[in-house]
Write a protein that holds these residues in place. Structure first.
Motif, short mmCIF file in Angstrom:
data_model
loop_
_atom_site.label_atom_id
_atom_site.label_comp_id
_atom_site.label_asym_id
_atom_site.label_seq_id
_atom_site.Cartn_x
_atom_site.Cartn_y
_atom_site.Cartn_z
N HIS A 143 50.87 74.19 125.81
CA HIS A 143 51.77 73.42 126.52
C HIS A 143 52.03 73.04 127.75
O HIS A 143 51.97 74.03 128.79
N LEU A 162 55.03 71.48 130.04
CA LEU A 162 56.55 71.00 129.95
C LEU A 162 57.48 70.67 131.67
O LEU A 162 56.52 70.87 132.36
N TRP A 163 58.41 69.86 131.28
CA TRP A 163 58.73 69.07 132.53
C TRP A 163 59.88 68.54 132.54
O TRP A 163 60.17 68.48 131.00
N PRO A 196 56.99 75.86 122.74
CA PRO A 196 58.20 75.84 123.82
C PRO A 196 59.96 76.10 123.18
O PRO A 196 59.83 75.47 121.75
N LEU A 209 63.80 70.78 128.59
CA LEU A 209 61.91 70.44 128.83
C LEU A 209 61.83 69.54 127.55
O LEU A 209 61.73 69.69 126.15
N SER A 210 60.83 68.55 128.19
CA SER A 210 60.23 67.90 127.35
C SER A 210 58.50 68.79 126.81
O SER A 210 58.89 69.14 128.33
N ALA A 211 57.58 68.11 126.18
CA ALA A 211 56.41 68.84 126.18
C ALA A 211 55.08 68.59 125.36
O ALA A 211 55.96 67.31 124.55
N ARG A 212 54.08 68.88 126.27
CA ARG A 212 53.15 67.97 125.03
C ARG A 212 52.38 69.38 124.88
O ARG A 212 52.03 69.83 125.99
N ARG A 213 51.45 69.14 123.75
CA ARG A 213 50.80 70.33 123.72
C ARG A 213 49.18 69.79 124.50
O ARG A 213 48.51 68.59 124.00
#
Length: 300
Positions: A268, A270-271, A146, A151-155
């Protein structure tokens, strides 16, 4: 509340590029939509849209206001959800951009629909780099690290790249033993949609050896075409392992140059960053992290 309604009408017009279409979605007349936009423009002291008999397009000020309006409406929706019962089921439209990797995500999204029947999925499949906030997406799934601080992100997990071909092809043309052998084979490539460049096959070579200029027997912009053509014995290609797990397991495709492939990737989700992401977004993120790569350890 009248001001809030003006935001809603404005965003709907911006997304549909039409007063008539926006009115249809909102259940009001095109005239009422036009009057609402006009009141908002008068209140703000700027023109938000260029209007013609054929089209409605955003002005520069309108584009800026659209980004802010989406954030405002998203925060209001999140606040409403926070104030509702915590046990209430996630619901509403969820606009998601996904890469052109149907074999990876479609089964999971089918399970998600069964688990959350009150969520309406609006899916956009594309490998281009979308602007999550500007284009109004609730979430996106993409490869790479990212880079957007908004943006927030998670793998979701990692994957390995593989060079493969059908046994029939290798029986006819021979099996490459070193990367340079590919120069005498039919190679099928992927073209990046954003740059127009061909994907590089990351192959280990001895120090000082020049980069291989592989033959370009076929070029496309998706995974499915290369898998299909490889299964038909039409050539050698370079693919993520998750897309060819079954053909490799049952012998329809053969792994080649395994000791020379030196590339892996990461997915990822992302939002738009928010203190209170909506329940529907949280539900999607948690579900994808649990099911796309079930054995992976998801990290923020």
């Amino acid at each position: 509340m009248d001001s809030l309604n003006g935001f809603v009408v404005f965003v709907q017009v911006a997304e549909t590029r039409s007063f008539v279409a926006a009115g249809r979605l909102l259940g009001v007349s095109a005239s009422a939509v036009g009057k609402s936009v006009a009141r908002l423009e008068e209140k703000l002291g700027v023109r938000l849209f260029h209007r013609s008999t054929r089209s409605v397009t955003l002005t520069a000020e309108g584009m800026l206001f659209l980004e802010r309006s989406r954030r405002i409406l998203a925060e209001i929706e999140a606040a409403q959800q926070e104030l509702s019962h915590a046990s209430s089921a996630p619901r509403g439209r969820l606009r998601v951009s996904l890469p052109l990797v149907s074999s990876l995500v479609l089964p999971v999204l089918g399970e998600f629909m069964r688990a959350y029947p009150e969520i309406e999925l609006d899916l956009d499949f594309s490998d281009r780099m979308v602007d999550v906030i500007e284009e109004g997406f609730d979430a996106v799934v993409r490869t790479g690290e990212p880079v957007d601080s908004r943006l927030s992100a998670r793998r979701l997990g990692t994957f390995e790249m593989r060079v493969v071909a059908a046994p029939e092809y290798l029986a006819q043309r021979g099996t490459p033993q070193v990367p340079a052998d590919l120069l005498h084979h039919t190679c099928m490539h992927y073209r990046w949609p954003t740059s127009g460049k061909l994907q590089t096959w990351a192959l280990r070579q001895a120090p000082g050896e020049p980069e291989l200029q592989l033959p370009t027997s076929m070029i496309c912009n998706n995974i499915e075409t290369r898998v299909c053509f490889a299964l038909q014995g039409l050539g050698i290609t370079y693919l993520p392992e998750f897309a060819i797990h079954e053909p490799l397991a049952d012998g329809r495709l053969t792994l080649i140059l395994g000791d020379y492939v030196a590339c892996s990737g990461v997915f990822h989700v992302l939002w738009p960053a928010s203190k209170h992401p909506s329940p529907k977004v949280r539900a999607l993120v948690d579900f994808l992290c649990a099911h796309v790569f079930p054995n992976a350890v998801a990290a923020g």
